[in-house]
Design an enzyme around this catalytic site. Structure first.
Site, mmCIF file in Angstrom:
data_model
loop_
_atom_site.group_PDB
_atom_site.id
_atom_site.type_symbol
_atom_site.label_atom_id
_atom_site.label_comp_id
_atom_site.label_asym_id
_atom_site.label_seq_id
_atom_site.Cartn_x
_atom_site.Cartn_y
_atom_site.Cartn_z
ATOM 1 N N ASP A 42 14.220 -5.803 -27.978
ATOM 2 C CA ASP A 42 13.093 -6.115 -26.926
ATOM 3 C C ASP A 42 13.171 -5.831 -25.433
ATOM 4 O O ASP A 42 12.414 -6.263 -24.658
ATOM 5 C CB ASP A 42 12.503 -7.440 -27.101
ATOM 6 C CG ASP A 42 13.610 -8.608 -26.665
ATOM 7 O OD1 ASP A 42 14.521 -8.352 -26.449
ATOM 8 O OD2 ASP A 42 13.120 -9.672 -26.676
ATOM 9 N N LYS A 197 1.336 6.953 15.826
ATOM 10 C CA LYS A 197 0.326 6.968 14.996
ATOM 11 C C LYS A 197 -0.910 6.027 15.059
ATOM 12 O O LYS A 197 -0.503 4.879 14.955
ATOM 13 C CB LYS A 197 0.796 7.230 13.632
ATOM 14 C CG LYS A 197 -0.046 7.604 12.430
ATOM 15 C CD LYS A 197 0.611 7.762 11.251
ATOM 16 C CE LYS A 197 -0.644 8.268 10.171
ATOM 17 N NZ LYS A 197 -1.232 7.063 10.044
#
Length: 317
Positions: A42, A197
């Site tokens: 699992d 920016k």
């Protein structure tokens, strides 16, 4: 007198970057310790340490790179195993420290995941942490154990010095990285520029201005992490549009997620220089991506910590 590394020092590698761990061990002058990581059907992890670590000073090499959560869990289980096996000290060497970008509450109900990961590592039993260019240096304060944050900048600087580039300017991708850019510029005896920016982070259509003189110059655009490569590719285009002759980019941690490799391949960036803090799969290896090794730096830091010598001289190189 130095301690005897043959009897007291052990270095183990988990699964994130075995090649780097082997190179570090070679620099230190010892063999990697024997351990194995297996999984139940699992996905549950199981770690076995296959030699005695009682009374040893142990260093565990593990970047928290993709798959991030699995590598973190491997590290936590390994720390617990070492603690229960009576190791004298457990130093986790995390060349790339993931979740460091989540270092504060930027908006209501945000988690501070960098603190959570620090708590997990400390509570598992680690006695020291060593890393390279943690994205948020203040995350060192999340730990109540010693933290050594080593710097890749001198390695990058040495590389560019050997290339003998002419008319160079070092460029910071934003205002937050100015200090790092200035340090490299000082070593290269040149000046810096800043990409200013406007707009949301990751918005490639935002307004971009360049602060500083880059016309006709060879620009070195530097950052600590290259993830989606948007900042590097858009920054390269902006620098060329504003008159730069050519653009090199450098980044400590090559996360290179999603379309990053394709972006770099299609970008006009001349070369991207990164370190091997993260192992690159064959699909992520391009002719224009150069990987520099951090193994000698980490190896020297390990020897200094083991012999109880200061690590600070490494910051001056």
């Amino acid at each position: 007198m130095s301690k005897d590394p043959e009897s007291n020092l052990k270095i183990f590698s988990l699964r994130s970057n075995r090649a780097l761990a082997e190179e570090i061990a070679d620099n230190v002058g010892i063999e990697l310790g024997e351990c194995s990581v297996t999984e139940f059907s699992d996905g549950e992890l199981q770690i076995n340490i296959e030699e005695s670590v009682r009374g040893a000073d142990v260093f565990v090499i593990q970047s928290t790179s993709e798959p991030v959560n699995q590598h973190i869990m491997e590290l936590l289980i390994m720390i617990d195993a070492l603690k229960r096996a009576s190791a004298e000290s457990i130093t986790v060497v995390v060349p790339y420290y993931g979740y460091a970008r989540q270092d504060r509450k930027a908006q209501p109900r945000d988690p501070i995941t960098a603190k959570l990961v620090a708590d997990l590592i400390e509570r598992a039993g680690a006695t020291r942490l060593m890393s390279i260019d943690i994205h948020a240096p203040q995350a060192q304060g999340f730990f109540n154990i010693p933290v050594d944050m080593l710097l890749a900048m001198p390695i990058m600087t040495e590389y560019f010095t050997k290339k003998k580039l002419e008319n160079v300017v070092v460029v910071s991708p934003d205002h937050g990285s100015v200090k790092m850019a200035r340090q490299m510029a000082d070593h290269l005896k040149t000046h810096i520029a800043i990409i200013d920016k406007r707009g949301p982070r990751g918005d490639i259509k935002g307004e971009i201005n360049i602060v500083g003189d880059i016309k006709g110059k060879t620009a070195i655009l530097m950052d600590d992490i290259v993830d989606t490569a948007t900042r590097i590719t858009s920054g390269t285009k902006a620098l060329l549009d504003h008159g730069a002759k050519e653009v090199y980019a450098c980044s400590t941690h090559p996360v290179l997620s999603g379309p990053a490799v394709d972006k770099i391949k299609e970008s006009p960036v001349k070369e991207l220089i990164v370190t091997n803090s993260i192992s690159l799969s064959n699909e992520k290896k391009l002719d224009k991506i150069t990987q520099l090794t951090i193994a000698p730096l980490i190896g020297e830091a390990i020897k200094r910590v083991f012999n109880e010598k200061p690590v600070s001289p490494l910051f001056d190189k």
